[in-house]
Structure formats: structure tokens, C-alpha cells
Scaffold this motif. Structure first.
Motif, short mmCIF file in Angstrom:
data_model
loop_
_atom_site.label_atom_id
_atom_site.label_comp_id
_atom_site.label_asym_id
_atom_site.label_seq_id
_atom_site.Cartn_x
_atom_site.Cartn_y
_atom_site.Cartn_z
N GLU A 221 0.82 -1.22 0.00
CA GLU A 221 0.00 0.00 0.00
C GLU A 221 0.85 1.27 0.00
OE1 GLU A 221 -2.93 -0.14 3.10
OE2 GLU A 221 -3.62 -2.14 2.51
N GLN A 222 1.89 1.31 0.80
CA GLN A 222 2.75 2.49 0.83
C GLN A 222 3.51 2.66 -0.48
OE1 GLN A 222 5.30 2.67 4.28
NE2 GLN A 222 3.62 2.37 5.71
N LYS A 225 0.95 3.36 -3.31
CA LYS A 225 0.01 4.44 -2.99
C LYS A 225 -1.44 4.04 -3.34
CE LYS A 225 3.44 8.11 -3.58
NZ LYS A 225 4.59 7.16 -3.66
N LYS A 227 -5.14 3.77 -3.19
CA LYS A 227 -6.15 4.70 -2.70
C LYS A 227 -7.25 3.98 -1.92
CE LYS A 227 -9.21 8.42 -4.29
NZ LYS A 227 -9.69 9.16 -5.49
N SER A 229 -7.64 1.24 0.04
CA SER A 229 -6.92 0.21 0.78
C SER A 229 -7.84 -0.86 1.34
CB SER A 229 -6.09 0.84 1.90
OG SER A 229 -6.93 1.56 2.79
#
Length: 426
Positions: A221-222, A225, A227, A229
Motif C-alpha cells: 500500500e505504501q 500508494k 487509494k 486500501s
């Protein structure tokens, strides 16, 4: 820039960890032989988090009596470290370790611009061993920025042989007692899986939950990115509940309320890159046909049910199939051999076919229990049909405990207990 005192504090503590490891009993694994410490290319060990990458690299360096420096970037105190800080880090390492020609870097993907640092050190003839938990990161960025000056070593959680050695189970002596101990160990392996730290954990669910959460939030996720999640995490948990399963992106998008099947495909690719899932493509001599009907498997059977809200039950057949697939990957990927599943237009199928180029070398069926005559006939028919259509002579049926050699339609089928097959040297 990060305070030099913090860098030195972390590096000193990590040095002490390395000293402590020299007194620990660590399991040696065959993948150590794939690390070439004399190479002028970076040696990159990649795989899922907690699969034992650091221990593997340490064992290799320690067994060769090589003096090396060590840094692990998977430390929250180094979270703000930037590429400009890496030279300060190098200075600190020389201060702590003295002169060294081998540098061992753990979880290198956590530092932006790390490849420039590695590239510079390679030009100074430094020998570098790297671990990372994201296949796309190492494969893509190392290939781009180091122009191929790297070797990749893929590491999965413990094989059954590793599991036995770690538990002090004799894997070689042919006695009734040792056979029984191996049989008992395999029953544990089939349910517990191969993550090394699970051998010493009382509560499997908490460990697996934390592991999956770290992979989803930190590694995927990091980095990407993501959106939405929540939808992404629901997809990941759903696939782990279903696996092994054939992917139908449109159905998954509809089920989870994701607008685009293309987004689902991207999400699944992220899960594969991070080694949470492993893909398996359908066999076909036509390249375009191999792009469809993809299956996914968990990288370890612990992920199938060792999570909260995982109502998948024992599923011994699926668990055994997953273990066999991962073992086939361990044996064949280092030899540049590919694995597919086979299914023809009449519905006959085989779980796995091993190929070198366009030649099929082996065909496998996996069935936990073939005591039913209907099941036995179905599995053997799938093998024989696949053998005929692929012109392969090496046919295996992997079961929980059955052992037999049969001859049918001019073909020989080896029926082998899984624990015996997994301990056999390929």
C-alpha cells in the motif's frame, strides 16, 4: 539528514545482533549454495517477509569465514534515512567493523535511491549481499540501474527437509522409527507451514495476522500508494481464503465493489510481487493462451487459515497441492525450468507440468487421498491424457501416504507419499 548518532546507535546494536547469531544454532539451507561470494555482481536474495533471508545470508558469510559489515534498513529509527545519508552510514560501518570487503544489507528496498549506493560500491569491488521482500523492486530496479550486475536467489519458507532439520528429525536413516518420526513431522508441516519463526510460536494466528498486515500495508500500500486500501485488503484476504484458485478478474471486481477489473489485475500483481501469492499459468504452446486462466497459490500454507476470520477449514487436498507447487518452484526455478498446469478442451487436467523451453519434462497430479476408486481413476486419467498430449514419460501422483508403481496404456506412473518425495534429492 538523519542524525549521525542515531545511525551509529542502530549500526552498533545490529553489530551486536550479528555477534549473538554466531552462538545460535541456525538451520543451513541448500539455497546458500546459490550465493556466489566471489562474484563481482550483487547477490540478491528475494522472497516473502520472514522466510529466513537474513539467516541464509548470514550462514553463507559466516561459514566462509568472511569478514563482513551488516545493516538492516527494516528499523523504524532508519525510516527517515535518505540516499544522502548512505555515505555517513558507510563511514559508521567502517568505524564499527574495521576494514571489510563484504557488505550484507537487509531489506534494502526501504531506502529511496539505494541502487545508486550499491552501484557505487560495486565499482569499488565491494562484494554485496542484499535481501529484499519485493520481487518487482529488486528485479526491475536492479536490472535497470545496475545493468544486470546482479544475481537473484529466490527463497521460500522452509522446505520439508529444512523443517525436519530444524526440528532434529532424521531425514536419511531408513528405520521404522525414523520413518514414523518423518511421517509425524510432515503432518505438522502440512498444517503449520514453513515460516521458520512459527516453529517456536505458540499462537500461530497472531503471528500470521501481523505478517500479512505488514506485507499489505508496508510492502504494497505504501509503495504503490493504493487509494482504496480497504477493497485491496479485502481482495487479498479473499484470495488467501480461496487459494489455490483460478482468477476471474471481472467476478472479483463485482464481488468486492471495485469498478475496474484492470484495477483487480493490478492489485493481484502487487500481491504476487510481494510474494504473498504465487501465480501459476496454464500450459499452452501458444504464448497468448498462457496469459489467461491464471491460478494463484499462497506462498505458504500457514497463510491459508492462520488468520482471523479465515473459515477455510483443514482443506488437506489444497494444502498438499500448495506445498507440492512451492517445492517444484524450489527445485526448478534455479534450473531455468518453468511450471504450468494443464487442462485440455475435454476437461482433463494435470496439476503441474515442468518444462524446459517447449519440452515437458515431468507431469504431476496431487491428491491427498486416493482410497476412492473414482478419485484414483480420475487422477491417473488426467496424468495419462496429459502425457499423451505433451509426449512426456515422467508421471507422478503425489499423495499423503500411498506408495505404488503402476503401468497403464504403455506409461509408468509413480505414486509417491508427499513426505518421501519432498525429502528425495532432485
Amino acid at each position: 539528514m538523519l542524525d549521525k548518532r542515531i545511525i551509529e546507535e542502530v549500526a552498533t546494536e545490529q553489530y551486536q545482533e550479528m555477534v549473538a547469531m554466531s552462538n545460535a544454532r541456525l538451520c543451513s539451507r541448500k539455497e546458500e549454495n546459490l550465493i556466489d561470494l566471489e562474484s563481482n555482481m550483487a547477490q540478491c536474495v528475494i522472497g516473502v517477509r520472514r522466510s529466513g533471508k537474513s539467516t541464509l545470508c548470514y550462514n553463507k558469510l559466516h561459514s566462509q569465514k568472511e569478514k563482513f559489515a551488516y545493516v538492516n534498513f527494516d528499523d523504524e529509527r532508519l525510516e527517515q534515512l535518505e540516499s544522502a545519508d548512505l555515505n555517513v552510514l558507510l563511514e559508521v560501518l567502517y568505524k564499527i567493523y574495521g576494514d571489510f570487503k563484504y557488505l550484507f544489507i537487509d531489506e534494502i528496498q526501504n531506502v529511496k535511491g539505494w541502487y545508486l549506493f550499491v552501484n557505487r560500491l560495486l565499482r569499488t569491488k565491494m562484494h554485496i549481499v542484499i535481501t529484499g521482500s519485493n520481487a518487482n523492486l529488486l528485479s526491475g530496479e536492479l536490472a535497470t540501474h545496475l545493468t544486470g550486475r546482479h544475481d537473484e536467489i529466490e527463497l521460500f519458507p522452509f522446505s520439508f527437509r529444512d523443517f525436519c532439520i530444524a526440528k532434529n528429525v532424521d531425514v536419511d536413516t531408513l528405520t521404522t522409527k525414523n520413518e514414523a518420526f518423518r511421517r509425524e513431522a510432515f503432518d505438522q508441516y502440512l498444517t503449520q507451514g514453513g515460516f521458520p519463526e512459527l516453529l517456536h510460536k505458540k499462537h500461530k494466528t497472531g503471528y500470521v495476522n501481523t505478517l500479512v498486515e505488514n506485507i499489505l500495508k508496508r510492502d504494497i500500500e505504501q509503495r504503490h500508494k493504493i487509494k482504496y486500501s480497504r477493497a485491496f485488503e479485502q481482495l487479498a484476504q479473499h484470495l488467501l481464503n480461496l487459494a489455490p484458485a483460478t482468477i476471474v478478474s471481472k467476478d472479483l471486481a463485482k464481488l468486492l465493489g471495485i469498478k475496474s477489473s484492470h484495477t483487480v489485475d493490478n492489485y493481484i500483481n502487487y500481491l504476487i510481487e510481494a510474494y504473498l501469492l504465487i501465480e501459476l499459468r496454464r500450459y499452452s504452446i501458444k504464448s497468448k493462451n498462457r496469459l489467461y486462466d491464471k491460478k494463484v497459490y499462497p506462498v505458504d500454507v500457514a497463510l491459508m487459515d492462520g488468520r482471523e476470520d479465515a473459515f477455510v477449514g483443514e482443506n488437506m487436498g489444497f494444502r498438499l497441492e500448495s506445498l507440492v507447487y512451492i517445492e517444484l518452484l524450489r527445485r526448478n526455478r534455479p534450473l531455468a525450468q518453468d511450471i504450468y498446469y494443464y487442462k485440455n478442451s475435454n476437461g482433463y487436467e494435470a496439476d503441474f507440468v515442468v518444462c524446459r523451453g517447449n519440452k515437458v519434462l515431468e507431469v504431476y497430479q496431487v491428491s491427498y487421498d486416493i482410497s476412492s476408486e473414482k478419485t484414483r481413476k480420475r487422477e491417473i486419467r488426467g496424468l495419462l491424457t496429459t502425457a499423451k498430449e505433451t509426449k512426456c514419460e515422467n508421471l507422478f501422483l503425489i499423495t499423503d501416504f500411498h506408495r505404488e508403481t503402476i503401468r497403464q496404456e504403455g506409461k509408468t506412473v509413480q505414486i509417491v507419499p508427499a513426505y518421501e518425495w519432498m525429502l528425495a534429492e532432485p
